[in-house]
Design a protein around this motif. Structure first.
Motif, short mmCIF file in Angstrom:
data_model
loop_
_atom_site.label_atom_id
_atom_site.label_comp_id
_atom_site.label_asym_id
_atom_site.label_seq_id
_atom_site.Cartn_x
_atom_site.Cartn_y
_atom_site.Cartn_z
N CYS A 1 -6.32 6.22 -9.50
CA CYS A 1 -6.31 5.66 -11.55
C CYS A 1 -7.04 4.81 -11.56
CB CYS A 1 -5.31 5.85 -11.44
SG CYS A 1 -4.16 4.84 -10.79
N ALA A 2 -6.65 4.13 -12.70
CA ALA A 2 -8.25 3.06 -13.06
C ALA A 2 -6.72 1.95 -12.83
CB ALA A 2 -8.26 3.02 -14.83
N VAL A 3 -6.83 0.55 -12.33
CA VAL A 3 -6.31 -0.36 -12.00
C VAL A 3 -7.15 -1.99 -12.86
CG1 VAL A 3 -5.28 -2.18 -10.09
CG2 VAL A 3 -5.62 0.32 -9.52
N LEU A 4 -5.61 -2.16 -13.28
CA LEU A 4 -5.79 -3.66 -14.48
C LEU A 4 -5.28 -5.07 -13.48
CD1 LEU A 4 -5.13 -0.95 -16.54
CD2 LEU A 4 -6.05 -2.60 -18.13
N ASN A 5 -6.24 -5.59 -13.10
CA ASN A 5 -4.77 -6.74 -12.61
C ASN A 5 -5.02 -7.93 -13.55
OD1 ASN A 5 -5.04 -8.76 -11.48
ND2 ASN A 5 -7.32 -9.48 -10.40
N ALA A 6 -3.19 -8.03 -13.43
CA ALA A 6 -2.51 -8.69 -14.16
C ALA A 6 -2.30 -10.08 -13.93
CB ALA A 6 -1.42 -7.92 -14.68
N GLY A 7 -3.43 -10.49 -12.50
CA GLY A 7 -3.15 -11.64 -12.07
C GLY A 7 -3.13 -11.42 -10.68
N ASP A 8 -3.69 -12.31 -9.68
CA ASP A 8 -3.39 -11.72 -8.62
C ASP A 8 -3.95 -13.32 -7.71
OD1 ASP A 8 -6.22 -11.90 -8.67
OD2 ASP A 8 -6.53 -11.28 -6.24
N GLY A 9 -2.48 -13.96 -7.32
CA GLY A 9 -2.56 -15.37 -6.84
C GLY A 9 -3.58 -16.42 -7.56
N ARG A 10 -4.36 -16.90 -6.87
CA ARG A 10 -5.21 -17.88 -6.81
C ARG A 10 -6.43 -17.06 -8.11
NH1 ARG A 10 -4.80 -23.13 -3.50
NH2 ARG A 10 -3.05 -23.09 -2.47
N HIS A 11 -6.78 -16.14 -7.95
CA HIS A 11 -7.76 -15.59 -7.71
C HIS A 11 -8.18 -15.45 -8.70
CE1 HIS A 11 -10.32 -11.36 -6.90
NE2 HIS A 11 -11.58 -12.62 -7.15
N ILE B 1 0.94 -1.43 0.03
CA ILE B 1 0.30 -0.27 -0.18
C ILE B 1 1.28 0.92 -0.48
CG2 ILE B 1 -1.74 1.61 0.84
CD1 ILE B 1 -2.57 -1.22 -0.37
N ASP B 2 1.99 1.78 1.02
CA ASP B 2 3.00 2.44 0.37
C ASP B 2 3.01 2.80 -0.66
OD1 ASP B 2 2.32 2.88 3.53
OD2 ASP B 2 3.31 2.44 4.04
N THR B 3 3.70 1.39 -1.22
CA THR B 3 4.32 1.70 -2.78
C THR B 3 3.30 1.72 -3.43
OG1 THR B 3 5.88 -0.30 -2.34
CG2 THR B 3 5.57 0.35 -4.60
N ALA B 4 2.28 1.56 -3.86
CA ALA B 4 1.10 2.12 -4.43
C ALA B 4 0.68 3.79 -4.10
CB ALA B 4 0.07 1.37 -3.98
N LEU B 5 0.63 4.48 -2.85
CA LEU B 5 0.91 5.69 -2.43
C LEU B 5 2.05 6.52 -3.35
CD1 LEU B 5 -1.05 5.70 1.44
CD2 LEU B 5 -2.15 5.55 -0.74
N THR B 6 3.08 5.88 -2.41
CA THR B 6 3.90 6.69 -3.18
C THR B 6 3.90 6.65 -5.10
OG1 THR B 6 4.96 5.77 -1.50
CG2 THR B 6 6.76 6.28 -3.43
N LEU B 7 3.58 6.14 -5.84
CA LEU B 7 2.98 5.78 -7.51
C LEU B 7 2.19 6.98 -7.07
CD1 LEU B 7 3.95 2.13 -8.51
CD2 LEU B 7 5.86 3.98 -8.48
N ASN B 8 1.43 6.53 -6.67
CA ASN B 8 -0.10 7.21 -6.97
C ASN B 8 -0.03 8.49 -6.85
OD1 ASN B 8 -2.83 7.03 -7.66
ND2 ASN B 8 -3.12 8.29 -4.91
N ALA B 9 0.88 9.63 -5.50
CA ALA B 9 1.47 10.70 -6.05
C ALA B 9 1.92 11.09 -6.99
CB ALA B 9 2.53 10.94 -4.33
N MET B 10 2.54 10.69 -8.26
CA MET B 10 3.23 10.65 -9.54
C MET B 10 2.33 10.90 -10.59
SD MET B 10 6.62 8.65 -9.24
CE MET B 10 7.17 8.00 -7.82
N HIS B 11 1.20 10.71 -9.82
CA HIS B 11 0.04 10.80 -10.95
C HIS B 11 -0.27 9.89 -12.35
CE1 HIS B 11 -1.75 13.91 -8.76
NE2 HIS B 11 -0.65 15.04 -8.39
N PRO B 12 -0.36 8.69 -12.27
CA PRO B 12 -1.11 7.71 -13.11
C PRO B 12 -1.94 7.66 -13.18
CG PRO B 12 -0.29 6.59 -10.52
CD PRO B 12 0.03 7.91 -10.42
N ASP B 13 -2.34 7.30 -14.41
CA ASP B 13 -3.89 7.11 -15.12
C ASP B 13 -4.04 5.08 -14.81
OD1 ASP B 13 -4.25 9.85 -15.73
OD2 ASP B 13 -1.97 9.64 -17.00
N LEU B 14 -3.01 4.78 -14.97
CA LEU B 14 -3.34 3.44 -15.87
C LEU B 14 -2.72 2.80 -14.64
CD1 LEU B 14 -3.63 3.39 -19.11
CD2 LEU B 14 -5.45 2.65 -17.99
N LEU B 15 -3.33 1.58 -13.91
CA LEU B 15 -1.71 0.85 -13.22
C LEU B 15 -2.42 -0.14 -13.54
CD1 LEU B 15 -1.65 1.79 -9.07
CD2 LEU B 15 0.44 2.28 -10.83
N VAL B 16 -1.15 -0.92 -13.31
CA VAL B 16 -1.12 -2.71 -14.19
C VAL B 16 -0.50 -3.70 -12.96
CG1 VAL B 16 -0.53 -4.47 -16.09
CG2 VAL B 16 -1.24 -2.09 -16.86
#
Ligand code: CP
Length: 315
Positions: free
Chosen positions: A120-130, A87-102
């Motif tokens: 921003c918009a998030v695209l799941n590129a595969g999460d665990g077995r989900h 989450i801290d990594t995501a918040l750090t990147l979020n502060a740089m104003h991305p539009d799409l996170l894969v």
């Protein structure tokens, strides 16, 4: 929708819209100028916390073909290694104003959690077995192009179903599109809740492949077996490995699919995997770029519409 987190959240109508748009991107990608500017001015960040060849490279190519500024985070060299949380990594990147996170992550649900924290918009590129939604969509497009429809087909998904997000997303998508889904594998590799997913379960390739239009092979996901039972590869190939002899149980025009990465001689015979008369494995890879272009195009339209409507945040 704001994000693409799973097939679970899509309607049959959504699936058709994505696949129809992806068709136009197949044409664009085969053309002399593989470029459209629909993501121009937008920033795409790819965060892969797990190994990937196909998904990461195709998301990068898709973003670049659509004119986005694409950055691949080298997660192995990131501050995650120093103890920073997801989450801290995501918040750090979020502060740089991305539009799409894969995002690809080894834990089921991690991408959904991250989507709740960023604007921003998030695209799941595969999460665990989900879930691995873009894989199921590219598989759907490949089937529709090979069979002329994505309905009323019998699709056999064979192998390690229990640990497979590809299987889960495909079961959801194929079910929504009114296909008959069969799971074939050793009982130890079939999820306990399979019966409630509206599928038929087999532990015998001859019975399970009988009359199948599509045969989808999966690898043994040893990295998710957590010290549990791992079958011997020789025995497994003998019983469940797809070769020409076993494929003969399916329809004469049945196609062979595999999401990759493949383990030749374990779940599939190498010669069959390379047989362009039966195998559509390379088509799946091609469709992967087109489907990811379509998904990012549609999410970017929603993102721009939300911003134009004055929605300051996107959470
Ligand atoms: N099918 C798939 O997700 O492949 P990669 O792990 O290489 O991305």
């Amino acid at each position: 929708a704001r994000h693409l987190l799973g097939i679970e959240h899509l309607s049959p109508w959504d699936v058709r819209i994505i696949l129809d748009l992806a068709e136009t991107y197949v044409d664009l990608s085969r053309g002399a100028t593989k470029h459209a500017d629909v993501l121009a001015g937008l920033t795409q960040i790819n965060m892969f916390f797990e190994a990937s060849t196909r998904t990461q490279s195709s998301f990068e190519i898709a973003g670049k073909r659509l004119g986005a500024d694409v950055m691949n985070m080298a997660m192995q060299a990131s501050s995650i290694k120093k103890g920073e949380t997801l989450i801290d990594t995501a918040l750090t990147l979020n502060a740089m104003h991305p539009d799409l996170l894969v995002v690809r992550h080894p834990h089921s649900g991690a991408v959904d959690l991250l989507a709740q924290k960023v604007n921003c918009a998030v695209l799941n590129a595969g999460d665990g077995r989900h879930e691995h939604p873009t894989q199921a969509l590219l598989d759907g497009l490949t089937i529709r192009r090979a069979k002329g429809r994505l309905q009323r087909l019998t699709v056999a998904i064979c192998g390690d179903i229990a640990h497979s997000r590809v299987a889960r997303s495909n079961i959801l998508l194929l079910g929504k599109m009114e296909n008959r889904v069969r799971l074939i594998g050793p009982p130890t590799l079939i999820p306990s809740g399979a019966a409630e997913m509206g599928v038929e379960v087999y532990d015998d390739m001859k019975e399970g492949l009988d009359g199948a239009d599509v045969v989808m092979m999966l690898r043994l996901q040893k990295e998710r077996m957590d010290g549990g039972f791992i079958p011997s590869e020789r025995e497994y190939y003998h019983r469940f490995g797809l070769d020409a002899e076993k494929l003969a149980y399916a329809k004469d025009d049945a196609i062979v699919m595999h999401p990759g990465p493949m383990n030749r001689g374990v779940e599939i015979d190498g010669t069959l995997a390379d047989d362009i008369n039966r195998s559509v494995i390379q088509d799946q890879v091609e469709m992967g770029v087109a489907v990811r272009m379509a998904c990012m195009d549609l999410l970017a339209r929603n993102l721009r519409a939300a911003r134009a409507a004055g929605e300051g945040t996107y959470v």
